[in-house]
Design a protein around this motif. Sequence first.
Motif, PDB file in Angstrom:
ATOM      1  N   THR A 371       0.827  -1.204   0.000  1.00  0.00           N
ATOM      2  CA  THR A 371       0.000   0.000   0.000  1.00  0.00           C
ATOM      3  C   THR A 371       0.865   1.258   0.000  1.00  0.00           C
ATOM      4  O   THR A 371       1.725   1.425   0.870  1.00  0.00           O
ATOM      5  N   PRO A 372       0.669   2.169  -0.956  1.00  0.00           N
ATOM      6  CA  PRO A 372       1.496   3.390  -1.008  1.00  0.00           C
ATOM      7  C   PRO A 372       1.054   4.418   0.021  1.00  0.00           C
ATOM      8  O   PRO A 372      -0.042   4.347   0.582  1.00  0.00           O
ATOM      9  N   HIS A 373       1.929   5.398   0.243  1.00  0.00           N
ATOM     10  CA  HIS A 373       1.595   6.547   1.090  1.00  0.00           C
ATOM     11  C   HIS A 373       0.907   7.598   0.228  1.00  0.00           C
ATOM     12  O   HIS A 373       1.263   7.774  -0.942  1.00  0.00           O
ATOM     13  N   PRO A 374      -0.072   8.327   0.758  1.00  0.00           N
ATOM     14  CA  PRO A 374      -0.754   9.348  -0.053  1.00  0.00           C
ATOM     15  C   PRO A 374       0.189  10.411  -0.613  1.00  0.00           C
ATOM     16  O   PRO A 374      -0.122  11.020  -1.646  1.00  0.00           O
ATOM     17  N   ALA A 375       1.344  10.620   0.048  1.00  0.00           N
ATOM     18  CA  ALA A 375       2.284  11.610  -0.478  1.00  0.00           C
ATOM     19  C   ALA A 375       3.003  11.123  -1.722  1.00  0.00           C
ATOM     20  O   ALA A 375       3.577  11.929  -2.460  1.00  0.00           O
ATOM     21  N   ALA A 376       2.987   9.813  -1.968  1.00  0.00           N
ATOM     22  CA  ALA A 376       3.618   9.235  -3.160  1.00  0.00           C
ATOM     23  C   ALA A 376       2.729   8.093  -3.646  1.00  0.00           C
ATOM     24  O   ALA A 376       3.086   6.910  -3.537  1.00  0.00           O
ATOM     25  N   PRO A 377       1.557   8.393  -4.157  1.00  0.00           N
ATOM     26  CA  PRO A 377       0.544   7.364  -4.428  1.00  0.00           C
ATOM     27  C   PRO A 377       0.916   6.370  -5.514  1.00  0.00           C
ATOM     28  O   PRO A 377       0.268   5.319  -5.627  1.00  0.00           O
ATOM     29  N   THR A 378       1.939   6.657  -6.313  1.00  0.00           N
ATOM     30  CA  THR A 378       2.334   5.723  -7.370  1.00  0.00           C
ATOM     31  C   THR A 378       3.520   4.850  -6.962  1.00  0.00           C
ATOM     32  O   THR A 378       4.003   4.078  -7.785  1.00  0.00           O
ATOM     33  N   GLU A 379       3.982   4.965  -5.732  1.00  0.00           N
ATOM     34  CA  GLU A 379       5.135   4.203  -5.271  1.00  0.00           C
ATOM     35  C   GLU A 379       4.700   3.098  -4.319  1.00  0.00           C
ATOM     36  O   GLU A 379       4.414   3.361  -3.141  1.00  0.00           O
ATOM     37  N   PRO A 380       4.617   1.850  -4.777  1.00  0.00           N
ATOM     38  CA  PRO A 380       4.306   0.754  -3.851  1.00  0.00           C
ATOM     39  C   PRO A 380       5.376   0.675  -2.762  1.00  0.00           C
ATOM     40  O   PRO A 380       6.569   0.808  -3.033  1.00  0.00           O
ATOM     41  N   LEU A 381       4.938   0.455  -1.529  1.00  0.00           N
ATOM     42  CA  LEU A 381       5.868   0.455  -0.406  1.00  0.00           C
ATOM     43  C   LEU A 381       6.221  -0.960   0.012  1.00  0.00           C
ATOM     44  O   LEU A 381       5.360  -1.856   0.052  1.00  0.00           O
ATOM     45  N   SER A 382       7.482  -1.159   0.347  1.00  0.00           N
ATOM     46  CA  SER A 382       7.917  -2.404   0.973  1.00  0.00           C
ATOM     47  C   SER A 382       8.032  -2.179   2.474  1.00  0.00           C
ATOM     48  O   SER A 382       8.026  -1.053   2.956  1.00  0.00           O
TER      49      SER A 382
END
Length: 468
Positions: A371-382
């Motif tokens: 799930t990404p952070h709203p500040a970087a919505p196109t970056e999937p998070l590990s």
Amino acid sequence: MTRWTPDPTFYPSPRDAAGAPPEKLAYVAAFDRTAGRPDAIAVVDTDPDSTSYGQVVGWTDLPHLGDELHHFGWNACSSALCPTAPHPHVERRYLIVPGLRSSRIYVLDTKADPRKPEVVKVIQPEELADRAGYSRPHTIHCGPDGIYVSALGGADGRDGPGGIAILDHTSFEVRGAWEADRGPQFLAYDMWWHLNHDVLVTSEWGTPSMVEDGIVPELLLGRRYGHALHFWDLARRRHVQTVDLGDQYQMTLELRPAHDPTKTYGFAGVVVNVEDLSASVWLWHRDGERWAATRVIDIPAEPADPADLPDLLKGFGAVPPLVTDIDLSVDDRFLYVSCWGTGELRQYDVSDPFHPVQTGSVRLGGIVRRTPHPAAPTEPLSGGPQMVEISRDGRRVYVTNSLYGSWDDQFYPDGVGAWQAKLDVDPAEGGLALDHRFFPHGEDFRGLRVHQTRLQGGDASSDSYCFP
């Protein structure tokens, strides 16, 4: 005549601490998994009125390689005001920063320039081994009579027992081992206390050989990791009782006692139940003249396509929550539970500690969801919410995403990255909301992974009190 003035960031009671000024800076442990660069303490601006809010504004490289910074803490805190061992001359000034892999302990002075802590002392592994008989320092707590350091390993290559070393408040020299009689205790992890009741509590993870190169499936399925709580006579430094949670409940890690010093209960997080991959939180409490532990929160595993899982989990077809940290607000109202595997931070109202009620949840990262952070919505998070820290007023919660280098690699083999997030809380009603302005990540941390956060002036998990 000498006149002692207590540090203004010390508070006699949790009620007073909850009214403390907001933190302006956060100190974050950053480490290099390859050991090719020094680990560091990163300093993040937490003042929402600052033009550099949410940015890394300070940085201190350590002088050696291969430390793997993990948990760290302040040299002194509100326990210095306790009447049994008052130390009004000490200041919340120095960060005590252990290297979990190197067994070094660094002392960093934050007073001259809070944005650039200065390394003023290095306690070498030999001193910890020679004077206390320990290695692999893990957790720091500022006690009323000294600095407590939990350690996972023994000296001279011995895998254990782990235990507690004491550092002097002023010189930072290793005084020795804390235990006068450890009884059956062998595995170590966290330690905390009920100061007014002369009780210390410890938990269990594993020895260095069980954890340093990653989780060992044979040991996990063989139920060999820690699964007990230990209770001690704090004044006499003697083991009193073991409470075994059951060997299916593997890795009994973080301890969070009630901040109210009249209470004798606390919460312990358990990483995984090997029978169903669930995680749990337990309440320790008095049962007559003895101690007991009651399971009060269960968090189930989430079904997943084996193709989306790392090798370690493919055979299970599910993502375990992996509760790797918990934190309790200073008013003892809300408990935060990090589910590093599923990428969830949960909030529970624990006003009735035997019957927690979930009041909030936020998703970031996760083994499958990413799930990404709203500040970087196109970056999937590990990674996922891992270490949790709460402001003293309970309105702000900070999370970071790395667990432990070798374990990161097993559960997130494509890389865990680095990020820190902040959540806003209504301390009256509960609930969690991500702060869209606060998201230092990636190269903000210069390619290092991030673990624990400490807040300037104190936070929910680094203070203990002797007055209600």
